[in-house]
Design an enzyme around this catalytic site. Structure first.
Site, short mmCIF file in Angstrom:
data_model
loop_
_atom_site.label_atom_id
_atom_site.label_comp_id
_atom_site.label_asym_id
_atom_site.label_seq_id
_atom_site.Cartn_x
_atom_site.Cartn_y
_atom_site.Cartn_z
N ARG A 1 -3.79 -7.92 -20.67
CA ARG A 1 -4.83 -7.62 -21.67
C ARG A 1 -4.39 -6.53 -22.64
O ARG A 1 -5.01 -6.35 -23.68
CB ARG A 1 -6.18 -7.33 -21.01
CG ARG A 1 -6.22 -6.09 -20.18
CD ARG A 1 -7.48 -6.06 -19.34
NE ARG A 1 -8.68 -6.16 -20.17
CZ ARG A 1 -9.13 -5.21 -20.97
NH1 ARG A 1 -8.44 -4.09 -21.10
NH2 ARG A 1 -10.23 -5.38 -21.67
N PRO B 1 0.82 -1.22 0.00
CA PRO B 1 0.00 0.00 0.00
C PRO B 1 0.85 1.27 0.00
O PRO B 1 0.34 2.36 -0.24
CB PRO B 1 -0.83 -0.11 1.27
CG PRO B 1 -0.29 -1.25 2.05
CD PRO B 1 0.56 -2.08 1.15
N1 ADE Z 1 -0.73 -5.22 -0.02
C1 ADE Z 1 -1.61 -4.83 0.92
N2 ADE Z 1 -2.38 -3.83 0.49
C2 ADE Z 1 -1.97 -3.54 -0.78
C3 ADE Z 1 -2.38 -2.59 -1.76
N3 ADE Z 1 -3.34 -1.71 -1.52
N4 ADE Z 1 -1.73 -2.58 -2.93
C4 ADE Z 1 -0.73 -3.46 -3.16
N5 ADE Z 1 -0.31 -4.37 -2.30
C5 ADE Z 1 -0.92 -4.43 -1.11
#
Ligand code: ADE
Length: 257
Positions: A156, A91
């Site tokens: 894709r 994240p």
């Molecule tokens: N791992 C946990 N949350 C994530 C997210 N929002 N994007 C990518 N990997 C993650």
């Protein structure tokens, strides 16, 4: 043409089975457009129990993924494919979008690190990761679903992936516009008819209608996209037409209070 390769590092390899065995992803593999490899991080963990996580230094909730198994899994892959781009799904990464998907289609090999728990040991991020990607501002239980999202969106876009003469050129975001509305049979459904123009066989009119539909949808649902976009003459004319029509509606309605 050599396939674009995705190497996925995970402690849950089975999560990818269904994903890789169906639809466009499966077909892209069968056609040699992509190649996928699943590397179980646990196979690189030491000891009888092959532990991949441990408590965080400094205390606190949850567990952190240990560096040694991750380093082993990443190095084994990268030593074999030195040009691979190593992406950590987290994240904290830059938010993935269609432009990034397009950019990644130009990569020969992507190694995806799927973290779990409270994250991975920071020393891995410092030394063995080229890029961090997030699929949105929310927290998943692990990077696996995010890796699938990236693989799907990139695959894709590869020429030939969608089959026939179907291309990704008309997708939403292909040119900073959402896609136009779509209809299929029946011609009338629960009292709602398909717009006549789509049955007219007049392709110029159909194209014009689709441009207007895409513009209206983008304007109503994602106006932020329109401001990022250079408008064609046709689109500018459409906006002017709406502007005049809205002006007329306001004038004719008068005021309420
Ligand atoms: N791992 C946990 N949350 C994530 C997210 N929002 N994007 C990518 N990997 C993650």
């Amino acid at each position: 043409m050599t396939p674009m390769k995705f190497s996925i590092l995970t402690i849950f390899p089975d999560m990818f089975t269904g994903f890789l065995e169906h639809g466009i992803i499966r077909r892209a593999m069968d056609r040699g457009l992509i190649d996928t490899g699943i590397i179980n991080i646990r196979d690189h963990a030491a000891g009888r129990h092959r532990v991949t996580d441990d408590r965080p230094y400094g205390g606190g909730n949850g567990m952190v993924m240990k560096p040694e198994p991750l380093a082993g899994a990443i190095r084994e892959t990268v030593n074999r494919y030195p040009d691979a781009l190593t992406i950590h799904l987290t994240p904290q990464g830059r938010v993935f979008d269609q432009d990034t998907a397009r950019e990644l289609t130009r990569t020969d090999h992507i190694v995806m690190i799927c973290g779990r728990y409270e994250g991975i040991d920071e020393r891995i991020c410092e030394t063995l990761v080229d890029r961090e990607l997030s699929i949105g501002d929310y927290v998943l239980t692990g990077g696996e679903v995010a890796a699938m999202v990236v693989i799907d969106a990139v695959t894709r876009l590869l020429p030939g992936a969608l089959g026939g003469d179907h291309s990704a050129d008309t997708d939403s975001f292909a040119d900073q516009l959402l896609a136009h509305a779509q209809y299929t049979r029946p011609r009338e459904f629960e009292g709602k008819a398909v717009p006549d123009v789509l049955l007219s066989g007049n392709h110029r009119e159909i194209d014009r209608w689709r441009t207007e539909s895409a513009m209206i949808r983008t304007f109503l649902k994602r106006p932020d996209l329109l401001t990022k976009r250079l408008l064609t003459d046709e689109e500018t004319q459409l906006l002017k037409k709406w502007h005049m029509e809205i002006g007329r509606i306001i004038k004719n309605r008068g005021t309420n209070g």
